[in-house]
Design a protein around this motif. Structure first.
Motif, PDB file in Angstrom:
ATOM      1  N   VAL A 102       0.839  -1.210   0.000  1.00  0.00           N
ATOM      2  CA  VAL A 102       0.000   0.000   0.000  1.00  0.00           C
ATOM      3  C   VAL A 102       0.868   1.252   0.000  1.00  0.00           C
ATOM      4  CG1 VAL A 102      -1.583   1.366   1.426  1.00  0.00           C
ATOM      5  CG2 VAL A 102      -2.022  -1.070   1.057  1.00  0.00           C
ATOM      6  N   ARG A 139     -10.317   4.754  -2.749  1.00  0.00           N
ATOM      7  CA  ARG A 139      -9.770   3.912  -3.814  1.00  0.00           C
ATOM      8  C   ARG A 139     -10.512   4.146  -5.126  1.00  0.00           C
ATOM      9  NH1 ARG A 139     -11.357  -1.131  -5.792  1.00  0.00           N
ATOM     10  NH2 ARG A 139      -9.683  -2.425  -6.687  1.00  0.00           N
ATOM     11  N   ARG A 140     -11.827   4.229  -5.062  1.00  0.00           N
ATOM     12  CA  ARG A 140     -12.628   4.435  -6.270  1.00  0.00           C
ATOM     13  C   ARG A 140     -12.281   5.757  -6.945  1.00  0.00           C
ATOM     14  NH1 ARG A 140     -18.913   3.790  -5.378  1.00  0.00           N
ATOM     15  NH2 ARG A 140     -18.145   1.688  -4.905  1.00  0.00           N
ATOM     16  N   ALA A 148      -6.035   8.056   2.496  1.00  0.00           N
ATOM     17  CA  ALA A 148      -6.314   6.617   2.487  1.00  0.00           C
ATOM     18  C   ALA A 148      -5.412   5.873   3.463  1.00  0.00           C
ATOM     19  CB  ALA A 148      -6.137   6.054   1.073  1.00  0.00           C
ATOM     20  N   ILE A 207      -3.200   0.322  -8.251  1.00  0.00           N
ATOM     21  CA  ILE A 207      -4.258   0.699  -7.310  1.00  0.00           C
ATOM     22  C   ILE A 207      -5.371  -0.347  -7.332  1.00  0.00           C
ATOM     23  CG2 ILE A 207      -6.081   2.383  -6.843  1.00  0.00           C
ATOM     24  CD1 ILE A 207      -4.138   4.561  -7.773  1.00  0.00           C
ATOM     25  N   TYR A 208      -5.750  -0.784  -8.527  1.00  0.00           N
ATOM     26  CA  TYR A 208      -6.845  -1.749  -8.663  1.00  0.00           C
ATOM     27  C   TYR A 208      -6.518  -3.069  -7.972  1.00  0.00           C
ATOM     28  CZ  TYR A 208     -10.466  -4.625 -10.800  1.00  0.00           C
ATOM     29  OH  TYR A 208     -11.533  -5.471 -11.004  1.00  0.00           O
ATOM     30  N   ILE A 267      -4.467  -1.975  -3.765  1.00  0.00           N
ATOM     31  CA  ILE A 267      -5.046  -1.091  -2.743  1.00  0.00           C
ATOM     32  C   ILE A 267      -6.436  -1.585  -2.385  1.00  0.00           C
ATOM     33  CG2 ILE A 267      -5.727   1.264  -2.160  1.00  0.00           C
ATOM     34  CD1 ILE A 267      -2.728   0.901  -2.514  1.00  0.00           C
ATOM     35  N   ALA A 276     -10.277  -1.667  -0.831  1.00  0.00           N
ATOM     36  CA  ALA A 276     -11.336  -0.656  -0.744  1.00  0.00           C
ATOM     37  C   ALA A 276     -11.298   0.002   0.626  1.00  0.00           C
ATOM     38  CB  ALA A 276     -12.688  -1.306  -0.985  1.00  0.00           C
ATOM     39  N   THR A 277     -11.397   1.304   0.645  1.00  0.00           N
ATOM     40  CA  THR A 277     -11.412   2.035   1.913  1.00  0.00           C
ATOM     41  C   THR A 277     -12.849   2.203   2.386  1.00  0.00           C
ATOM     42  OG1 THR A 277     -11.413   4.108   0.669  1.00  0.00           O
ATOM     43  CG2 THR A 277      -9.292   3.283   1.419  1.00  0.00           C
TER      44      THR A 277
END
Length: 492
Positions: free
Chosen positions: A14, A78-79, A124, A183-184, A187, A189-190
């Protein structure tokens, strides 16, 4: 919050991915610097129109940063980071394929919209990392801006000199795709911690106010500070931003909670951010010119663009090397102390530059000192902000702090530009050049402004700052604002 994280969260991955995203986002800001002189010919346009290739990125980044922060709080960081990565891909492709100035400006604006990656990544970390890693990771992510700038200039200069200019944008496209993929896949989902809806009226109002302000400040020297256009933009900015503030205080779900930003720790940290942004950018305007001016001036050092970039590069790496030191100081003494110390070191760096400006090695030392101080300050400011706001507003507050730095850099460009434009000499071929005394005054202004930042940091209430540090270090959950079961489900 971080202590709810499941085993799937790989903290080292991360930190590495978010820091890499920050570096690449920062690289985009210096990408076209070596091309500025050639853009009119490359794009078949006027020199005045070509400057919008730089201005568009500045304006788009300033407008998008607070909006992306709020969207991250509402819909998941994240999105929104993936959305920023997509904008970076599209913008880079548009620039790579451009044959005229309008698509180039459009592409650069899209790249600017992606600058929310940096504050989103910082916020994040509060959601994803364990307390013992948080301080150091925030400092490293904050330092990524300096690292990106340090890498971007010499790389862009080398590519512009030895390859086709489009290679810069094809390369940025590849990097943007890589960021999106990382990232996909890496990372998690937050958790969505904010309640309410997005504030489109606030977003439009803030966007209009910022465009008027930054356009007036950045173009004032070209258009004339007393011209109707400049004065109209600056007056319009004041009116629009006051109206925006009035609206934000009365709406149920504001884009920026101004009551939170009025808290002493947040307010003084944001004011320090404006001043630190000013101090940091003044060096970036002065030192490169000193390095590149011909030696015949008596104070220029005769370096070309690539050499200049290489002399400036170690300063960015100094930010990275000292970021863990700053985090340890924050842990031991609190981020308030780190911020004040960093601002004081920046002032020392400027004073060193005044005394050593006749030597490339002297300027290298001064740049390293200054950037070391910036690294301390940049790591401390997000820690102070995140420790002083509810978790539901982390993205918005961190992004607003980044915006304050952007306003500082714009003001720095205007002030230093005026100083260098008015303190000139024509002793060298009749061409007006900034005089040695002009550079000295600019450096002294940087030192004075950094000293002001140190004083502002010292005014931050000690008790509140310590409470902020404890919230960062121990990651205290704000249970009344977070559905813990939903957060765990998201992580799974």
């Amino acid at each position: 919050m971080a202590h709810n994280q499941g085993p799937a969260v790989r903290t080292n991955a991360v930190v590495a991915v978010l820091a890499f995203a920050g570096v690449v986002a920062a690289v985009m800001q210096t990408l076209v610097v070596p091309l500025i002189g050639e853009l009119p010919e490359l794009l078949d346009t006027t020199r005045s129109n070509a400057t919008w290739v730089v201005t568009a990125t500045l304006l788009a980044a300033a407008v998008a940063t607070p909006i992306s922060g709020r969207l991250g709080d509402l819909y998941g960081k994240r999105r929104i980071m993936l959305a920023c990565s997509a904008l970076l891909v599209v913008g880079s492709l548009v620039c790579a394929l451009s044959t005229s100035v309008v698509p180039m400006i459009t592409g650069r604006a899209l790249q600017g919209l992606a600058m929310g990656l940096i504050p989103l990544g910082i916020s994040a970390m509060r959601d994803l990392l364990p307390p013992e890693k948080l301080g150091t990771s925030i400092a490293l992510m904050s330092a990524s801006m300096g690292i990106g700038g340090a890498l971007g200039l010499p790389i862009a200069a080398a590519v512009a000199e030895y390859s086709n200019w489009r290679t810069l944008f094809w390369g940025s496209t590849v990097l943007a795709v890589a960021i999106a993929a990382l990232i996909y896949f890496l990372i998690p989902a937050t958790p969505v911690t904010a309640r309410g809806t997005f504030d489109p009226v606030g977003a439009i109002g803030l966007g209009i106010g910022l465009i008027c302000l930054l356009l007036g400040v950045s173009k004032g020297a070209d258009w004339g500070w007393t011209s109707g256009t400049t004065l109209g933009l600056l007056v319009g900015a004041v009116v629009v931003l006051l109206a925006w503030g009035w609206f934000e205080l009365r709406t149920r779900d504001p884009l920026v909670d101004l009551r939170v930003t009025a808290r002493p720790v947040v307010l003084l940290t944001n004011l320090s951010s404006v001043v630190i942004g000013f101090a940091m950018y003044a060096q970036s305007l002065i030192v490169p010119q000193l390095l590149q001016l011909p030696t015949e001036t008596g104070y220029g050092l005769g370096q070309d663009m690539l050499q200049m970039g290489l002399w400036m590069a170690p300063g960015g790496f100094m930010m990275m090397l000292l970021s863990p030191v700053g985090a340890r100081i924050s842990h031991a003494r609190g981020p308030k102390t780190t911020l004040a110390l960093g601002a004081a070191v920046v002032a020392v760096g400027y004073l060193a530059a005044v005394g050593l400006m006749g030597s490339t090695w002297g300027l290298l030392v001064a740049v390293c000192i200054t950037n070391g101080g910036v690294g301390f300050a940049y790591g401390a400011m997000p820690a102070l902000i995140m420790g002083s706001v509810p978790i539901s507003e982390t993205g918005s507050a961190t992004s607003f702090n980044t915006l304050m730095r952007s306003i500082g850099t714009s003001a720095s460009a205007a002030v230093v530009g005026v100083v260098l434009a008015h303190m000139t000499t024509t002793d060298f071929g009749g061409v007006p050049l900034p005089s040695e005394s002009g550079f000295q005054v600019g450096l002294l202004i940087g030192a004075a402004v950094a000293a002001v930042a140190a004083l502002l940091a010292l005014l931050i209430p000690t008790r509140a700052a310590r409470e902020a540090e404890e919230r960062i270090e121990h990651t205290i959950d704000e249970v009344d604002e977070v559905d813990a079961e939903a957060a765990v489900a998201i992580r799974r």
